[in-house]
Motif scaffolding. Structure first.
Motif, PDB file in Angstrom:
ATOM      1  N   LYS A 153      41.839  41.464  37.180  1.00  0.00           N
ATOM      2  CA  LYS A 153      40.540  40.811  36.940  1.00  0.00           C
ATOM      3  C   LYS A 153      40.418  39.560  37.802  1.00  0.00           C
ATOM      4  O   LYS A 153      39.362  39.305  38.413  1.00  0.00           O
ATOM      5  N   PHE A 154      41.479  38.780  37.867  1.00  0.00           N
ATOM      6  CA  PHE A 154      41.444  37.550  38.664  1.00  0.00           C
ATOM      7  C   PHE A 154      41.317  37.858  40.159  1.00  0.00           C
ATOM      8  O   PHE A 154      40.612  37.167  40.885  1.00  0.00           O
ATOM      9  N   ARG A 155      42.004  38.895  40.602  1.00  0.00           N
ATOM     10  CA  ARG A 155      41.915  39.279  42.015  1.00  0.00           C
ATOM     11  C   ARG A 155      40.489  39.718  42.361  1.00  0.00           C
ATOM     12  O   ARG A 155      39.956  39.376  43.422  1.00  0.00           O
ATOM     13  N   THR A 156      39.852  40.462  41.461  1.00  0.00           N
ATOM     14  CA  THR A 156      38.480  40.926  41.686  1.00  0.00           C
ATOM     15  C   THR A 156      37.526  39.741  41.810  1.00  0.00           C
ATOM     16  O   THR A 156      36.524  39.817  42.531  1.00  0.00           O
ATOM     17  N   ALA A 157      37.858  38.650  41.130  1.00  0.00           N
ATOM     18  CA  ALA A 157      37.016  37.454  41.187  1.00  0.00           C
ATOM     19  C   ALA A 157      37.280  36.620  42.438  1.00  0.00           C
ATOM     20  O   ALA A 157      36.668  35.566  42.627  1.00  0.00           O
ATOM     21  N   GLY A 158      38.197  37.065  43.293  1.00  0.00           N
ATOM     22  CA  GLY A 158      38.450  36.377  44.546  1.00  0.00           C
ATOM     23  C   GLY A 158      39.610  35.409  44.530  1.00  0.00           C
ATOM     24  O   GLY A 158      39.829  34.674  45.503  1.00  0.00           O
ATOM     25  N   ILE A 159      40.368  35.386  43.448  1.00  0.00           N
ATOM     26  CA  ILE A 159      41.535  34.506  43.371  1.00  0.00           C
ATOM     27  C   ILE A 159      42.673  35.130  44.174  1.00  0.00           C
ATOM     28  O   ILE A 159      42.855  36.355  44.164  1.00  0.00           O
ATOM     29  N   SER A 160      43.436  34.329  44.877  1.00  0.00           N
ATOM     30  CA  SER A 160      44.503  34.844  45.727  1.00  0.00           C
ATOM     31  C   SER A 160      45.538  35.610  44.902  1.00  0.00           C
ATOM     32  O   SER A 160      45.684  35.390  43.693  1.00  0.00           O
ATOM     33  N   ALA A 161      46.289  36.470  45.569  1.00  0.00           N
ATOM     34  CA  ALA A 161      47.265  37.314  44.874  1.00  0.00           C
ATOM     35  C   ALA A 161      48.301  36.481  44.123  1.00  0.00           C
ATOM     36  O   ALA A 161      48.629  36.761  42.955  1.00  0.00           O
ATOM     37  N   ALA A 162      48.832  35.461  44.773  1.00  0.00           N
ATOM     38  CA  ALA A 162      49.863  34.633  44.143  1.00  0.00           C
ATOM     39  C   ALA A 162      49.302  33.871  42.946  1.00  0.00           C
ATOM     40  O   ALA A 162      49.924  33.822  41.874  1.00  0.00           O
ATOM     41  N   ASP A 163      48.118  33.265  43.116  1.00  0.00           N
ATOM     42  CA  ASP A 163      47.511  32.525  42.011  1.00  0.00           C
ATOM     43  C   ASP A 163      47.117  33.460  40.869  1.00  0.00           C
ATOM     44  O   ASP A 163      47.253  33.103  39.689  1.00  0.00           O
ATOM     45  N   ALA A 164      46.623  34.640  41.208  1.00  0.00           N
ATOM     46  CA  ALA A 164      46.216  35.601  40.178  1.00  0.00           C
ATOM     47  C   ALA A 164      47.408  36.019  39.331  1.00  0.00           C
ATOM     48  O   ALA A 164      47.312  36.133  38.096  1.00  0.00           O
ATOM     49  N   ALA A 165      48.546  36.246  39.981  1.00  0.00           N
ATOM     50  CA  ALA A 165      49.753  36.638  39.249  1.00  0.00           C
ATOM     51  C   ALA A 165      50.229  35.503  38.341  1.00  0.00           C
ATOM     52  O   ALA A 165      50.594  35.737  37.177  1.00  0.00           O
ATOM     53  N   ASP A 166      50.218  34.277  38.847  1.00  0.00           N
ATOM     54  CA  ASP A 166      50.644  33.131  38.042  1.00  0.00           C
ATOM     55  C   ASP A 166      49.689  32.888  36.879  1.00  0.00           C
ATOM     56  O   ASP A 166      50.116  32.584  35.757  1.00  0.00           O
ATOM     57  N   LEU A 167      48.404  33.003  37.147  1.00  0.00           N
ATOM     58  CA  LEU A 167      47.414  32.819  36.087  1.00  0.00           C
ATOM     59  C   LEU A 167      47.568  33.881  34.995  1.00  0.00           C
ATOM     60  O   LEU A 167      47.479  33.574  33.794  1.00  0.00           O
ATOM     61  N   ALA A 168      47.797  35.116  35.408  1.00  0.00           N
ATOM     62  CA  ALA A 168      47.956  36.200  34.441  1.00  0.00           C
ATOM     63  C   ALA A 168      49.145  35.929  33.526  1.00  0.00           C
ATOM     64  O   ALA A 168      49.071  36.128  32.301  1.00  0.00           O
ATOM     65  N   LEU A 169      50.246  35.468  34.100  1.00  0.00           N
ATOM     66  CA  LEU A 169      51.427  35.147  33.306  1.00  0.00           C
ATOM     67  C   LEU A 169      51.135  33.987  32.352  1.00  0.00           C
ATOM     68  O   LEU A 169      51.508  34.033  31.171  1.00  0.00           O
ATOM     69  N   THR A 170      50.445  32.972  32.851  1.00  0.00           N
ATOM     70  CA  THR A 170      50.109  31.815  32.019  1.00  0.00           C
ATOM     71  C   THR A 170      49.190  32.205  30.870  1.00  0.00           C
ATOM     72  O   THR A 170      49.398  31.797  29.718  1.00  0.00           O
ATOM     73  N   VAL A 171      48.177  32.997  31.166  1.00  0.00           N
ATOM     74  CA  VAL A 171      47.239  33.430  30.127  1.00  0.00           C
ATOM     75  C   VAL A 171      47.958  34.270  29.075  1.00  0.00           C
ATOM     76  O   VAL A 171      47.775  34.065  27.870  1.00  0.00           O
ATOM     77  N   MET A 172      48.800  35.185  29.525  1.00  0.00           N
ATOM     78  CA  MET A 172      49.496  36.055  28.580  1.00  0.00           C
ATOM     79  C   MET A 172      50.429  35.258  27.688  1.00  0.00           C
ATOM     80  O   MET A 172      50.486  35.465  26.470  1.00  0.00           O
ATOM     81  N   ASN A 173      51.168  34.323  28.274  1.00  0.00           N
ATOM     82  CA  ASN A 173      52.061  33.482  27.482  1.00  0.00           C
ATOM     83  C   ASN A 173      51.282  32.661  26.458  1.00  0.00           C
ATOM     84  O   ASN A 173      51.714  32.512  25.305  1.00  0.00           O
ATOM     85  N   THR A 174      50.137  32.146  26.870  1.00  0.00           N
ATOM     86  CA  THR A 174      49.313  31.333  25.980  1.00  0.00           C
ATOM     87  C   THR A 174      48.742  32.171  24.838  1.00  0.00           C
ATOM     88  O   THR A 174      48.724  31.741  23.680  1.00  0.00           O
TER      89      THR A 174
END
Length: 206
Positions: A153-174
């Protein structure tokens, strides 16, 4: 991380869904018990009773015993949570709004369960770490699948691959932590607060 539902086995004679088959009932009962009381407290006999099945049926479908059954039940829960996440992510083009929707959906389902249906993956992983490799693998795969839905979802919104992966991990942990807090407090507020702050975080990348 969501209310566990029973599976179905084809259509009934009236054209509607048929009652779940024995294997589906065993999986749903196991996933529900993992959510509510954890792996150690969930015995095969109780699972059979909850599933309205015989012990022979449980061992017929899951000859590997309790660990094999629990691992399959985790995959069952994995599928359901993946479906919930995909529904939430499809609810809005903006990923920040979609994550807020996800926290709302999780809170609603937790409240509807009477605050009993937490995340079976987290509970099971903490109870069995280092002692049950099949279960560890199933739990790790489930968490990765959920992160992948968010990352895409984050990648589709134009977020870079590295940031999208980090954000996904952060969101899931939260989300995992907020759901546990919501369950303990018997309140949706921890999930609501988590959604508000995750929204602000995600917008920094858009």
């Amino acid at each position: 991380m969501q209310k566990t539902k029973g599976g179905t086995a084809g259509a009934g004679t009236d054209g509607g869904p048929a009652a779940p088959g024995t294997r589906d009932r065993i999986l749903a009962a196991t996933a529900r018990l993992l959510q509510r009381q954890g792996y150690e407290a969930s015995g095969i006999k109780q699972i059979a009773r909850e599933a309205d099945a015989t012990l022979g049926s449980v061992y017929h479908f899951f000859p590997g015993g309790k660990q094999a059954l629990a691992a399959e039940a985790i995959r069952h829960s994995d599928d359901e949570m993946t479906e919930l996440l995909r529904t939430a992510m499809a609810s809005a083009e903006d990923p920040a709004d979609a994550v807020v929707t996800c926290t709302r959906m999780l809170g609603e389902e937790l409240r509807a369960s009477g605050w009993t249906d937490g995340c079976p993956v987290t509970t099971t992983a903490l109870e069995t770490v280092g002692r049950a490799p099949d279960l560890e693998r199933a739990c790790a795969e489930a968490l990765q699948h959920w992160q992948d839905v968010l990352r895409d979802k984050f990648r589709t919104a134009g977020i870079s691959a590295a940031d999208a992966a980090d954000l996904a991990l952060t969101v899931m942990n939260t989300l995992e932590g907020a759901e546990m807090a919501a369950q303990l407090r018997r309140s949706e507020k921890p999930l609501q607060v988590a959604g508000h702050h995750l929204e602000r975080l995600i917008r920094l990348y858009l």
